[in-house]
Design a protein around this motif. Structure first.
Motif, PDB file in Angstrom:
ATOM      1  N   ASP A   1       0.782  -1.425  -0.429  1.00  0.00           N
ATOM      2  CA  ASP A   1       0.092  -0.014  -0.358  1.00  0.00           C
ATOM      3  C   ASP A   1       0.359   0.762   0.121  1.00  0.00           C
ATOM      4  OD1 ASP A   1      -2.170   2.002   0.145  1.00  0.00           O
ATOM      5  OD2 ASP A   1      -2.645   1.725   1.880  1.00  0.00           O
TER       6      ASP A   1
ATOM      7  N   LYS B   1       1.090   8.629  -2.242  1.00  0.00           N
ATOM      8  CA  LYS B   1       1.159   9.781  -1.704  1.00  0.00           C
ATOM      9  C   LYS B   1       1.840   9.494  -0.142  1.00  0.00           C
ATOM     10  CE  LYS B   1      -4.083   8.730  -1.615  1.00  0.00           C
ATOM     11  NZ  LYS B   1      -5.173   8.039  -1.445  1.00  0.00           N
TER      12      LYS B   1
ATOM     13  N   LYS C   1      -8.955  -5.844   2.042  1.00  0.00           N
ATOM     14  CA  LYS C   1      -9.486  -4.699   1.288  1.00  0.00           C
ATOM     15  C   LYS C   1      -9.465  -4.971  -0.245  1.00  0.00           C
ATOM     16  CE  LYS C   1      -7.454  -1.123   0.161  1.00  0.00           C
ATOM     17  NZ  LYS C   1      -6.070   0.463   1.142  1.00  0.00           N
TER      18      LYS C   1
ATOM     19  N   LYS D   1      -3.855  -2.464  -6.746  1.00  0.00           N
ATOM     20  CA  LYS D   1      -3.455  -1.324  -6.396  1.00  0.00           C
ATOM     21  C   LYS D   1      -3.083   0.268  -7.293  1.00  0.00           C
ATOM     22  CE  LYS D   1      -2.113   2.632  -4.229  1.00  0.00           C
ATOM     23  NZ  LYS D   1      -1.661   2.787  -2.149  1.00  0.00           N
TER      24      LYS D   1
ATOM     25  N   GLU E   1      -6.684  10.388  -6.999  1.00  0.00           N
ATOM     26  CA  GLU E   1      -8.285  10.707  -6.283  1.00  0.00           C
ATOM     27  C   GLU E   1      -9.012  12.389  -6.107  1.00  0.00           C
ATOM     28  OE1 GLU E   1      -7.673   8.766  -2.805  1.00  0.00           O
ATOM     29  OE2 GLU E   1      -9.171  10.354  -2.011  1.00  0.00           O
TER      30      GLU E   1
ATOM     31  N   ARG F   1      -9.671   5.828  -7.828  1.00  0.00           N
ATOM     32  CA  ARG F   1      -8.435   6.087  -6.348  1.00  0.00           C
ATOM     33  C   ARG F   1      -9.182   5.622  -4.992  1.00  0.00           C
ATOM     34  NH1 ARG F   1      -2.448   7.756  -5.866  1.00  0.00           N
ATOM     35  NH2 ARG F   1      -1.983   6.854  -3.568  1.00  0.00           N
TER      36      ARG F   1
ATOM     37  N   LEU G   1      -9.860   2.829  -2.922  1.00  0.00           N
ATOM     38  CA  LEU G   1      -8.901   2.210  -1.998  1.00  0.00           C
ATOM     39  C   LEU G   1      -8.653   3.158  -0.463  1.00  0.00           C
ATOM     40  CD1 LEU G   1      -5.424   2.893  -4.143  1.00  0.00           C
ATOM     41  CD2 LEU G   1      -6.458   0.980  -4.027  1.00  0.00           C
ATOM     42  N   ASN G   2      -9.801   3.198  -0.676  1.00  0.00           N
ATOM     43  CA  ASN G   2      -9.978   4.069   0.921  1.00  0.00           C
ATOM     44  C   ASN G   2     -10.613   3.214   1.634  1.00  0.00           C
ATOM     45  OD1 ASN G   2      -7.928   5.978   1.105  1.00  0.00           O
ATOM     46  ND2 ASN G   2     -10.091   7.476   0.059  1.00  0.00           N
TER      47      ASN G   2
HETATM   48  N1  GLY Z   1      -4.307   4.341   0.445  1.00  0.00           N
HETATM   49  C1  GLY Z   1      -4.759   5.003  -0.450  1.00  0.00           C
HETATM   50  C2  GLY Z   1      -4.329   5.098  -1.536  1.00  0.00           C
HETATM   51  O1  GLY Z   1      -2.707   5.249  -1.522  1.00  0.00           O
HETATM   52  O2  GLY Z   1      -4.410   6.204  -2.192  1.00  0.00           O
END
Ligand code: GLY
Length: 400
Positions: A147, A153, A202, A251, A261, A269, A272-273
């Motif tokens: 992740d 991020k 997830k 991912k 996002e 994206r 992913l939350n």
């Molecule tokens: N951990 C969520 C993202 O990288 O968008």
């Protein structure tokens, strides 16, 4: 989104196809000993500032530093105390001063070796020093491999008048390379493995969402992971390598489809939350413990996400979008990870909703949660009805 086929063993390379910010994530054994030549392939500068997680066994970092030196890099190092409480502007400032002293220029890389905290802070330093220098991430925890190190991020937490806000300050800054050395997981506790497994669950719950059609049964990855949870928790390195490469591919697909996002619809994206809005609301509550043992408080990030997945599943059920059997399967999966799935000592619903409203995913004062909607699919729900949020919270609470 096409679910990636389970890759074969030995050096899996997942390409994150972001045009001029594209990079490879390499997954395999002993990659830290190849850090030098692999870094030399992707950066021009030969002065490396290496930010090391202070939890790491010295042998791991020694191998990485020796590899850099033999590839002609001049090295400066700094260590980071790897705890959420240290993921601060102060740590960032300390590291920026240290990098500035080395007179690194814009072509010289920063290299992060460690878990999610180290990667997030080092990434933010790289994003801001001289308005951006290359960073190579060498994640050493399962959570950082599947992740935090992928997708760009970066950032730190900030204490505000209403409490600590996670990742409130940061930047998108894609790495030049990610090296996930599976050998570094050997020193990881089962608890840390479990925290990473939560992010894998997830991914299994959302893998069939997004652009394109799902290939095969949508919950293939979720089922694959759940069936192997016990072996994965025991640290089976071959299985872990397969798991990491597959999860990175999932991912990466979300990142490529919506790098910053920005998707305003029900996907992108932001999916992913899943589990994170509920999870972040309970993560900073100091007395919560993942398994009923007070010594184990507070929750690790991945553990909070695991509870958040249960909450999101039952919120999905309350919305009429996810059936009860599937929600129960999420709870059972979390229990298989060695967690209780219901927490003692949760504050009131109002206090949790208040914390959720401060999540950075709130837009225009409107709460947004992600809920699973079917096998491997999920959606962003804006302004969910109050009873839906309460159903999620209730699913995490021990009934009296
Ligand atoms: N951990 C969520 C993202 O990288 O968008």
């Amino acid at each position: 989104m096409k679910i990636p086929a389970m890759p074969e063993r030995s050096h899996h390379v997942v390409h994150v196809g972001l045009a001029d910010r594209a990079y490879d994530v390499v997954v395999g054994e002993q990659l830290l000993t190849e850090l030098g030549p692999r870094t030399a392939d992707v950066v021009r500068g030969r002065r490396a500032f290496v930010i090391v997680d202070d939890n790491l066994p010295k042998a791991l970092t020694d191998g990485a530093l020796a590899s850099l030196e033999s590839s002609g890099f001049t090295i400066a190092t700094a260590s980071v105390k790897a705890s959420e409480s240290n993921k601060t502007i102060d740590t960032t400032a300390r590291l920026l001063h240290a990098v500035a002293q080395t007179r690194q220029d814009r072509d010289d890389p920063i290299i992060a070796i460690g878990g999610g905290v180290t990667g997030d802070v080092a990434g933010f330093v790289a994003a801001t020093y001289r308005r951006g220098v290359p960073i190579v991430h060498c994640p050493t925890t399962l959570l950082a491999m599947v992740d935090a190190s992928v997708g760009g991020k970066t950032g730190v937490n900030l204490m505000t008048p209403t409490g600590l806000k996670k990742n409130l300050v940061g930047a998108f800054w894609q790495p030049a390379l990610v090296l996930a050395d599976v050998a570094s997981l050997a020193s990881l506790s089962e608890r840390h493995l479990r925290a990473g497994l939560a992010e894998c669950l997830k991914h299994g719950l959302i893998a069939a969402s997004g652009p394109g059609q799902p290939a095969g049964p949508g919950d293939e990855l979720f089922r694959w992971t759940v069936e192997r949870l016990i072996k994965l928790r025991m640290g089976d390195s071959e299985l872990l390598e397969e798991l990491i490469a597959t999860n990175v591919a999932v991912k990466a697909a979300f990142v490529v489809s919506d790098e910053r996002e920005e998707s305003r619809g029900t996907g992108g994206r932001a999916l992913l939350n899943l589990g994170h809005t509920f999870g972040h609301a309970i993560e900073t509550i100091p007395h919560l413990t993942p398994d009923g043992r007070p010594d184990n408080a507070p929750l690790h990030h991945g553990e909070a996400v695991a509870f958040g997945l249960v909450a999101a599943a039952y919120a999905g059920e309350a919305l009429g979008r996810f059936d009860g059997t599937q929600a129960e399967a999420v709870r059972v999966a979390v229990e298989r990870m060695g967690l209780e799935s219901r927490l003692m000592g949760l504050p009131s619903d109002e206090a949790i909703v208040e914390a959720m409203m401060h999540d950075k995913k709130v837009r225009g004062g409107r709460l947004r949660i992600v809920v699973p909607t079917g096998p491997g699919t999920a959606e962003v729900v804006e302004s969910p009805p109050e009873d839906v949020v309460r159903a999620g919270i209730d699913a995490m609470r021990i009934r009296r």
